[in-house]
Write a protein that holds these residues in place. Structure first.
Motif, PDB file in Angstrom:
ATOM      1  N   PRO A 124      44.505   1.378 -54.209  1.00 19.19           N
ATOM      2  CA  PRO A 124      44.297   2.495 -55.120  1.00 19.19           C
ATOM      3  C   PRO A 124      45.023   2.287 -56.449  1.00 19.19           C
ATOM      4  N   ALA A 125      44.294   2.463 -57.555  1.00 19.65           N
ATOM      5  CA  ALA A 125      44.813   2.179 -58.888  1.00 19.65           C
ATOM      6  C   ALA A 125      44.914   3.463 -59.708  1.00 19.65           C
ATOM      7  N   HIS A 174      54.745   1.826 -56.771  1.00 23.59           N
ATOM      8  CA  HIS A 174      53.308   2.039 -56.914  1.00 23.59           C
ATOM      9  C   HIS A 174      52.896   3.497 -56.757  1.00 23.59           C
ATOM     10  N   ASN A 175      52.156   3.979 -57.742  1.00 25.92           N
ATOM     11  CA  ASN A 175      51.486   5.270 -57.692  1.00 25.92           C
ATOM     12  C   ASN A 175      50.022   5.008 -57.353  1.00 25.92           C
ATOM     13  N   SER A 202      52.442  -4.812 -66.676  1.00 23.52           N
ATOM     14  CA  SER A 202      53.249  -4.328 -65.564  1.00 23.52           C
ATOM     15  C   SER A 202      53.656  -2.878 -65.801  1.00 23.52           C
ATOM     16  N   ASP A 203      53.088  -1.991 -65.012  1.00 27.71           N
ATOM     17  CA  ASP A 203      53.348  -0.554 -65.091  1.00 27.71           C
ATOM     18  C   ASP A 203      54.556  -0.257 -64.206  1.00 27.71           C
ATOM     19  N   GLU A 204      55.715  -0.030 -64.841  1.00 29.30           N
ATOM     20  CA  GLU A 204      56.963   0.144 -64.106  1.00 29.30           C
ATOM     21  C   GLU A 204      57.591   1.508 -64.367  1.00 29.30           C
ATOM     22  N   THR A 320      58.917   5.726 -56.131  1.00 24.09           N
ATOM     23  CA  THR A 320      58.205   6.789 -56.864  1.00 24.09           C
ATOM     24  C   THR A 320      58.692   8.149 -56.380  1.00 24.09           C
ATOM     25  N   TYR A 321      57.965   9.209 -56.747  1.00 28.44           N
ATOM     26  CA  TYR A 321      58.247  10.510 -56.134  1.00 28.44           C
ATOM     27  C   TYR A 321      57.014  11.036 -55.409  1.00 28.44           C
ATOM     28  N   PHE A 322      56.332  10.103 -54.720  1.00 31.19           N
ATOM     29  CA  PHE A 322      55.150  10.438 -53.927  1.00 31.19           C
ATOM     30  C   PHE A 322      55.299   9.921 -52.504  1.00 31.19           C
ATOM     31  N   VAL A 323      54.649  10.615 -51.586  1.00 28.36           N
ATOM     32  CA  VAL A 323      54.540  10.143 -50.210  1.00 28.36           C
ATOM     33  C   VAL A 323      53.104  10.398 -49.750  1.00 28.36           C
TER      34      VAL A 323
END
Length: 393
Positions: A124-125, A174-175, A202-204, A320-323
């Motif tokens: 997923p991008a 990764h988001n 590079s998306d960091e 990240t701040y996702f789960v």
């Protein structure tokens, strides 16, 4: 008679982030969908921007960014990623402050991609990559990553490279999956990029949010890779001020020169008072960056622990701040339908994962995947309230 308008992005509609946030507002649902912090910007940073405004620092600044801020970014980067003292970033010629990471991504893509070029992205991008490539006349070649670890299969990447391949876009942390690239991933990427004369974007933007003692592997730590890269970062994510739209791009001097040619006509310069404020924050409160991983790990653990009594299967979140959570034990609906139901009927808004995949694989994706993204950049009571509702399903 006026001819019909020809869209450059005919297949693009409202983003899933906008859709779910509007739905959350309409149905008064707890919004764990769009990725923005619920808590406030640090007090020092708010005071610093107010001071800059009061002192009249409200006019154009240099297009590349305030020299003081460029210096502080350079010092932060050296401290985090560049351990060789002989290797120093050139703050004035390798760093550009941008109007958010999204502008930096779009400008980097514009600087690189030409009509007919192909750019490899990993699904997923994040949804900003492909429109940027298409606007340049290029196309994206998608390589899927799969649950539960969402790791990159580098043998598939090598098979995807051809004489049209121009660049590879990576995103770590990764988001939307919360996965991290490892040292071996970076070495595999570097080998391919050098062998095939490619570039890297590079998306960091979540670089300072890694958990359980894991390290963020930045392109900036790999000199040969960095020579072919644009590295994108975000102050909005780091300092809980996403509405300020303040990011930056680090690249070698030759690539930075090309980047700035486009940046100067995209925004010319970025919000001046915010640049003064962030420069002061980096100089006077460096511990904020150092403490960020532990801060968000605590948030992750609050939500994950509260969901243990639920029928959701929680997937690993390394950064990240996702789960991600698997809801296959709860419903047979596809993820978009389930998110709509969850928001409208249950009162919790989440993000479906399928919009992060290319359209022509969605039918098979829906058959094999029942996964949602939850954002835990929220106050603890919000997380606990949402988890209590989700545990009732």
């Amino acid at each position: 008679m006026k001819s019909p308008f020809q869209s450059k992005l005919p297949d693009l509609g409202t983003s899933i982030f906008t859709e779910m946030s509007l739905m959350a507002s309409e149905y008064q649902a707890i919004n764990l969908s769009q990725g923005f912090p619920e808590f406030d910007t640090p007090e020092f940073l708010k005071s610093a921007i107010n001071q800059a405004i009061s002192e009249g620092k409200n006019q154009y600044c240099p297009s590349s960014g305030l020299p003081d801020l460029l210096h502080e970014i350079s010092e932060l980067t050296q401290r985090c990623y560049i351990k060789d003292e002989a290797r120093r970033l050139d703050a004035l010629n390798q760093i550009t402050v941008t109007s958010g990471a999204t502008e930096a991504l779009m400008v980097a893509i514009q600087a690189l991609v030409r009509p007919g070029d192909e750019v490899i992205v990993f699904d997923p991008a994040y949804d900003a990559y492909e429109p940027g490539v298409e606007l340049c006349g290029g196309t994206c070649r998608h390589i899927a990553m799969n649950a539960p670890d969402y790791a990159i299969d580098w043998s598939l990447v090598e098979l995807a490279i051809n004489d049209k391949t121009r660049a590879i876009v990576i995103n770590s942390p990764h988001n939307p999956t919360g996965s991290l690239l490892s040292q071996s991933d970076m070495e595999a990427l570097q080998k391919l990029v050098i062998a095939h004369d490619l570039y890297v974007i590079s998306d960091e933007v979540y670089e300072h949010m890694t958990f359980d003692g894991l390290r963020h592997e930045s392109v900036l730590a790999y000199p040969e890779l960095f020579e072919r890269a644009f590295v994108i970062s975000s102050f909005g994510k780091t300092f809980h001020c996403t509405g300020w739209k303040l990011g930056y791009c680090i690249a070698p001097a030759d690539l930075t020169a090309e980047f700035r040619k486009i940046h100067q006509y995209a925004t010319f310069c970025t919000f001046t008072p915010a640049q003064f404020a962030v420069a002061a924050m980096l100089k006077n409160h460096p511990q904020h960056v150092d403490d960020l991983a532990a801060f968000y790990q605590q948030k992750r653990d609050v939500l994950v622990n509260a969901l243990k009594a639920s029928r959701f299967k929680v997937l690993p979140s390394k950064g990240t701040y996702f789960v991600l959570v698997d809801y296959s034990a709860i419903s047979d609906q596809n993820d978009v339908e389930f998110c709509h139901w969850l928001t409208q009927e249950i009162g919790v808004a989440a993000i479906p994962l399928s919009p992060f995949y290319q359209a022509d694989v969605l039918e098979s994706y829906h058959q094999n995947n029942k996964v949602l993204r939850l954002c835990f950049a929220k106050n603890d009571d919000t997380l606990l309230k949402a988890a209590k509702i989700l545990c009732s399903l």
